[in-house]
Design a protein around this motif. Structure first.
Motif, mmCIF file in Angstrom:
data_model
loop_
_atom_site.group_PDB
_atom_site.id
_atom_site.type_symbol
_atom_site.label_atom_id
_atom_site.label_comp_id
_atom_site.label_asym_id
_atom_site.label_seq_id
_atom_site.Cartn_x
_atom_site.Cartn_y
_atom_site.Cartn_z
ATOM 1 N N ALA A 16 0.817 -1.222 0.000
ATOM 2 C CA ALA A 16 0.000 0.000 0.000
ATOM 3 C C ALA A 16 0.848 1.269 0.000
ATOM 4 C CB ALA A 16 -0.950 0.000 1.195
ATOM 5 N N GLN A 17 2.021 1.240 0.632
ATOM 6 C CA GLN A 17 2.838 2.457 0.681
ATOM 7 C C GLN A 17 3.198 2.936 -0.721
ATOM 8 O OE1 GLN A 17 6.742 1.940 2.519
ATOM 9 N NE2 GLN A 17 7.002 0.007 1.427
ATOM 10 N N TRP A 18 3.373 2.016 -1.659
ATOM 11 C CA TRP A 18 3.778 2.373 -3.024
ATOM 12 C C TRP A 18 2.626 3.007 -3.806
ATOM 13 C CZ3 TRP A 18 8.923 1.899 -3.858
ATOM 14 C CH2 TRP A 18 9.622 1.076 -2.980
ATOM 15 N N ASN A 19 1.400 2.820 -3.341
ATOM 16 C CA ASN A 19 0.215 3.362 -4.018
ATOM 17 C C ASN A 19 -0.381 4.579 -3.322
ATOM 18 O OD1 ASN A 19 -0.023 1.307 -6.072
ATOM 19 N ND2 ASN A 19 -0.736 -0.077 -4.468
ATOM 20 N N GLU A 20 0.141 4.940 -2.175
ATOM 21 C CA GLU A 20 -0.475 5.989 -1.349
ATOM 22 C C GLU A 20 -0.361 7.368 -2.024
ATOM 23 O OE1 GLU A 20 -2.505 8.125 0.815
ATOM 24 O OE2 GLU A 20 -2.412 6.037 1.515
ATOM 25 N N PRO A 21 -1.508 8.008 -2.347
ATOM 26 C CA PRO A 21 -1.466 9.301 -3.035
ATOM 27 C C PRO A 21 -1.153 10.490 -2.129
ATOM 28 C CG PRO A 21 -3.733 8.611 -2.720
ATOM 29 C CD PRO A 21 -2.859 7.472 -2.247
ATOM 30 N N LEU A 71 14.141 6.797 1.910
ATOM 31 C CA LEU A 71 13.067 5.867 1.582
ATOM 32 C C LEU A 71 11.828 6.618 1.120
ATOM 33 C CD1 LEU A 71 13.614 3.457 4.544
ATOM 34 C CD2 LEU A 71 13.659 2.777 2.126
ATOM 35 N N ASP A 72 11.534 7.715 1.792
ATOM 36 C CA ASP A 72 10.396 8.545 1.396
ATOM 37 C C ASP A 72 10.589 9.033 -0.038
ATOM 38 O OD1 ASP A 72 8.148 10.234 1.332
ATOM 39 O OD2 ASP A 72 8.468 10.851 3.401
ATOM 40 N N ALA A 73 11.779 9.497 -0.368
ATOM 41 C CA ALA A 73 12.059 9.966 -1.726
ATOM 42 C C ALA A 73 11.933 8.827 -2.727
ATOM 43 C CB ALA A 73 13.460 10.585 -1.795
ATOM 44 N N ARG A 74 12.432 7.645 -2.391
ATOM 45 C CA ARG A 74 12.371 6.474 -3.283
ATOM 46 C C ARG A 74 10.934 6.055 -3.539
ATOM 47 N NH1 ARG A 74 12.260 2.940 -6.944
ATOM 48 N NH2 ARG A 74 12.580 0.769 -6.432
ATOM 49 N N VAL A 75 10.142 5.897 -2.490
ATOM 50 C CA VAL A 75 8.756 5.458 -2.640
ATOM 51 C C VAL A 75 7.946 6.533 -3.371
ATOM 52 C CG1 VAL A 75 6.655 4.787 -1.401
ATOM 53 C CG2 VAL A 75 8.878 3.918 -0.644
ATOM 54 N N THR A 76 8.194 7.786 -3.050
ATOM 55 C CA THR A 76 7.490 8.887 -3.716
ATOM 56 C C THR A 76 7.804 8.898 -5.204
ATOM 57 O OG1 THR A 76 7.374 10.233 -1.727
ATOM 58 C CG2 THR A 76 7.251 11.405 -3.826
ATOM 59 N N ARG A 77 9.057 8.708 -5.563
ATOM 60 C CA ARG A 77 9.415 8.728 -6.984
ATOM 61 C C ARG A 77 8.769 7.571 -7.730
ATOM 62 N NH1 ARG A 77 9.261 11.039 -11.224
ATOM 63 N NH2 ARG A 77 10.900 10.698 -12.741
ATOM 64 N N ALA A 78 8.733 6.390 -7.130
ATOM 65 C CA ALA A 78 8.054 5.253 -7.766
ATOM 66 C C ALA A 78 6.575 5.565 -7.949
ATOM 67 C CB ALA A 78 8.250 3.985 -6.935
ATOM 68 N N TYR A 79 5.962 6.167 -6.932
ATOM 69 C CA TYR A 79 4.555 6.571 -7.033
ATOM 70 C C TYR A 79 4.372 7.555 -8.189
ATOM 71 C CZ TYR A 79 0.137 8.799 -6.136
ATOM 72 O OH TYR A 79 -1.134 9.304 -6.300
ATOM 73 N N GLU A 80 5.223 8.573 -8.258
ATOM 74 C CA GLU A 80 5.106 9.598 -9.301
ATOM 75 C C GLU A 80 5.282 9.014 -10.701
ATOM 76 O OE1 GLU A 80 6.865 13.333 -6.659
ATOM 77 O OE2 GLU A 80 8.200 12.255 -8.037
ATOM 78 N N MET A 81 6.178 8.062 -10.838
ATOM 79 C CA MET A 81 6.463 7.475 -12.149
ATOM 80 C C MET A 81 5.375 6.514 -12.612
ATOM 81 S SD MET A 81 10.543 6.658 -11.771
ATOM 82 C CE MET A 81 10.653 5.825 -13.357
ATOM 83 N N PHE A 82 4.848 5.696 -11.701
ATOM 84 C CA PHE A 82 4.015 4.585 -12.125
ATOM 85 C C PHE A 82 2.543 4.680 -11.723
ATOM 86 C CE2 PHE A 82 8.367 2.889 -11.550
ATOM 87 C CZ PHE A 82 8.657 2.659 -12.887
ATOM 88 N N VAL A 83 2.252 5.261 -10.576
ATOM 89 C CA VAL A 83 0.885 5.263 -10.061
ATOM 90 C C VAL A 83 0.171 6.595 -10.342
ATOM 91 C CG1 VAL A 83 -0.561 4.958 -8.016
ATOM 92 C CG2 VAL A 83 1.492 3.561 -8.301
ATOM 93 N N HIS A 88 -1.007 2.733 -13.750
ATOM 94 C CA HIS A 88 -0.660 1.486 -13.056
ATOM 95 C C HIS A 88 -0.967 1.586 -11.569
ATOM 96 C CE1 HIS A 88 2.185 1.792 -16.506
ATOM 97 N NE2 HIS A 88 1.701 0.597 -16.721
ATOM 98 N N VAL A 89 -1.016 0.424 -10.952
ATOM 99 C CA VAL A 89 -1.128 0.306 -9.507
ATOM 100 C C VAL A 89 -0.304 -0.921 -9.108
ATOM 101 C CG1 VAL A 89 -3.243 -1.108 -9.541
ATOM 102 C CG2 VAL A 89 -2.751 0.335 -7.570
ATOM 103 N N PHE A 90 0.254 -0.881 -7.910
ATOM 104 C CA PHE A 90 1.003 -2.035 -7.402
ATOM 105 C C PHE A 90 0.064 -2.910 -6.583
ATOM 106 C CE2 PHE A 90 4.307 1.216 -7.996
ATOM 107 C CZ PHE A 90 5.156 0.521 -8.835
ATOM 108 N N GLU A 91 0.203 -4.219 -6.761
ATOM 109 C CA GLU A 91 -0.622 -5.190 -6.028
ATOM 110 C C GLU A 91 0.255 -6.346 -5.566
ATOM 111 O OE1 GLU A 91 -3.700 -6.587 -8.649
ATOM 112 O OE2 GLU A 91 -4.734 -4.646 -8.667
#
Length: 142
Positions: A16-21, A71-83, A88-91
């Motif tokens: 869920a952290q990877w999808n959190e808007p 970690l916040d920057a990493r997860v945020t960037r993945a969110y910005e790029m993919f979600v 896309h969404v991560f599951e």
């Protein structure tokens, strides 16, 4: 993390952290899930990085981030790029597995919002501390 229900619930929060808007909610989730000095390792770096390393005769390096801010920057960037673009969404892809005490394997997919089909994915092997927070995450994409 002593039973399968706990592992599945924990893995659901991890994905869920990877999808959190909401940036504040995403940061809070990262601080709940990860130890303060945790490390996230992208074991298989992107092709451009592998090619650049090979061009100067180096093996492809794993990419690492350390601590909550990184970690916040990493997860945020993945969110910005993919979600965030809405494509896309991560599951979770199947059930998380407790490999050893405090070592969890989480398979995941990046799923097309339009078709529902997996267009990418990977495996994260996570070592947890006694409080159930990630100490290390080795992410394998593909």
């Amino acid at each position: 993390m002593s039973n399968a229900f706990d592992v599945q619930q924990w893995a659901g929060r991890y994905v869920a952290q990877w999808n959190e808007p909401d940036p504040a909610a995403r940061s809070a989730l990262i601080r709940e899930l990860w130890a303060k000095d945790a490390v996230h390792v992208l074991v298989d770096p992107p092709e451009a990085i592998r090619d650049a390393a090979a061009a100067i005769a180096f093996p492809a390096p794993p990419l690492e981030v350390h601590g909550h801010d990184a970690l916040d920057a990493r997860v945020t960037r993945a969110y910005e790029m993919f979600v965030q673009p809405g494509e896309h969404v991560f599951e979770a892809a199947g059930q998380a597995v407790l490999l050893l005490p405090r070592v969890v394997a989480v398979r995941w997919s990046m799923v097309s919002v339009r078709t529902g089909e997996a267009v990418g994915g990977g495996l994260d092997v996570l070592a947890l501390d006694g409080d159930g927070r990630v100490l290390s995450d080795h992410q394998f994409i593909g």
